[in-house]
Design an enzyme around this catalytic site. Structure first.
Site, PDB file in Angstrom:
ATOM      1  N   SER A 136       0.859  -1.181   0.000  1.00  0.00           N
ATOM      2  CA  SER A 136       0.000   0.000   0.000  1.00  0.00           C
ATOM      3  C   SER A 136       0.892   1.227   0.000  1.00  0.00           C
ATOM      4  O   SER A 136       2.078   1.148   0.367  1.00  0.00           O
ATOM      5  CB  SER A 136      -0.893  -0.009   1.248  1.00  0.00           C
ATOM      6  OG  SER A 136      -1.492   1.250   1.483  1.00  0.00           O
ATOM      7  N   TYR A 149      -1.884  -0.022  10.666  1.00  0.00           N
ATOM      8  CA  TYR A 149      -1.863  -0.440   9.258  1.00  0.00           C
ATOM      9  C   TYR A 149      -0.562   0.003   8.595  1.00  0.00           C
ATOM     10  O   TYR A 149       0.107  -0.790   7.908  1.00  0.00           O
ATOM     11  CB  TYR A 149      -3.066   0.156   8.540  1.00  0.00           C
ATOM     12  CG  TYR A 149      -3.207  -0.250   7.100  1.00  0.00           C
ATOM     13  CD1 TYR A 149      -3.550  -1.554   6.753  1.00  0.00           C
ATOM     14  CD2 TYR A 149      -3.020   0.672   6.076  1.00  0.00           C
ATOM     15  CE1 TYR A 149      -3.695  -1.937   5.418  1.00  0.00           C
ATOM     16  CE2 TYR A 149      -3.157   0.312   4.744  1.00  0.00           C
ATOM     17  CZ  TYR A 149      -3.498  -1.001   4.428  1.00  0.00           C
ATOM     18  OH  TYR A 149      -3.647  -1.370   3.113  1.00  0.00           O
TER      19      TYR A 149
END
Length: 252
Positions: A136, A149
């Site tokens: 990501s 995250y």
């Protein structure tokens, strides 16, 4: 005579993983997709069968070492390994629980470690292979409310770079793709969280995410799959230890 290449897509039943399974199957690979739920995998196989594509499926928890080890016995050697398991929650640091932190590290980083550890040594022994971790933009930058995250995705990228250095020159490559917001269920969850926290409409919350990259829109799963397919190809033999950031030229 060309031998059919075997691919394993971990987390392949929906979203980016589903798009990757579809693309690699269309590229002529023998694809096995894994996921946690049989129903989602059955839908994937049925939908692709309607398009004349035959894919194998296995129910497996990517965070379970025993399940990952069993895949080696069940699937055998693979030429292409795509590790797409992902999980995210959002909260200010002070309200991020240890359980949330651990879950994000387990799915986003430990699952990638288990997959690489299980399959890369066999690739090295055979002198060929492509491994791709779906990370990501959170792997290369930080944002408010996603400390768990972002930390987990940073860990996954560090893993990719270290394993890539270890296997350099063996005929095996290990890379990461780092997309910004993609049109998936996970992004829908992000939109729901924005709505709950701000009272904005779904359209306003979606526009916030769309405007967070210079693309001015969400990325399509097929676009990520196209980059994964490139990294899986023979043309990508010189790409190793890379983090291909997919954000249209910048994000904020």
């Amino acid at each position: 005579m060309t031998t059919e290449r075997a691919a394993l897509v971990v987390g392949g039943s929906r979203g980016i993983g589903r798009a990757v399974v579809t693309r690699l199957a269309r590229d002529g690979m023998a694809v096995t997709a894994t996921g946690r739920t049989a129903d989602a995998l059955d839908r994937l196989a049925a939908d692709l069968a309607e398009d004349g594509l035959d894919v194998a499926t296995r129910v497996a928890d990517a965070t379970d070492p025993a399940a990952t080890a069993a895949l080696v016995d069940e699937v055998g050697s693979v030429d292409v390994l795509v590790l797409n398991a992902g999980h995210s929650t959002a909260a200010p640091l002070a309200r991020t629980s240890l359980a949330d932190w651990a879950a994000q590290v387990e799915v986003n980083a430990t699952a990638a470690f288990l997959g690489l550890r299980a399959f890369v040594p066999g690739m090295v022994d055979r002198g060929r292979g492509r491994a791709v971790v779906v990370a990501s933009t959170a792997a290369v930058s930080g944002s408010p409310y996603v400390s768990g995250y972002a930390a987990a995705k940073h860990a996954a990228l560090g893993l990719v770079r270290s394993v890539a250095a270890e296997v350099g020159g063996t005929g095996v490559t290990v890379n990461a793709v780092c997309p910004h917001f993609v049109r998936t269920d996970m992004t829908d969850q992000s939109i729901a969280r924005i709505r709950a926290a701000t009272g904005r409409s779904e359209e306003q919350a979606r526009a916030q995410l769309e405007g967070s990259s210079r693309l001015g829109r969400l990325i399509e799963p097929d676009e990520v799959a196209g980059v994964v397919a490139l990294l899986a190809s023979d043309d990508a033999a010189i790409l190793n230890g890379q983090a291909l950031v997919l954000d249209g030229g910048g994000h904020w």
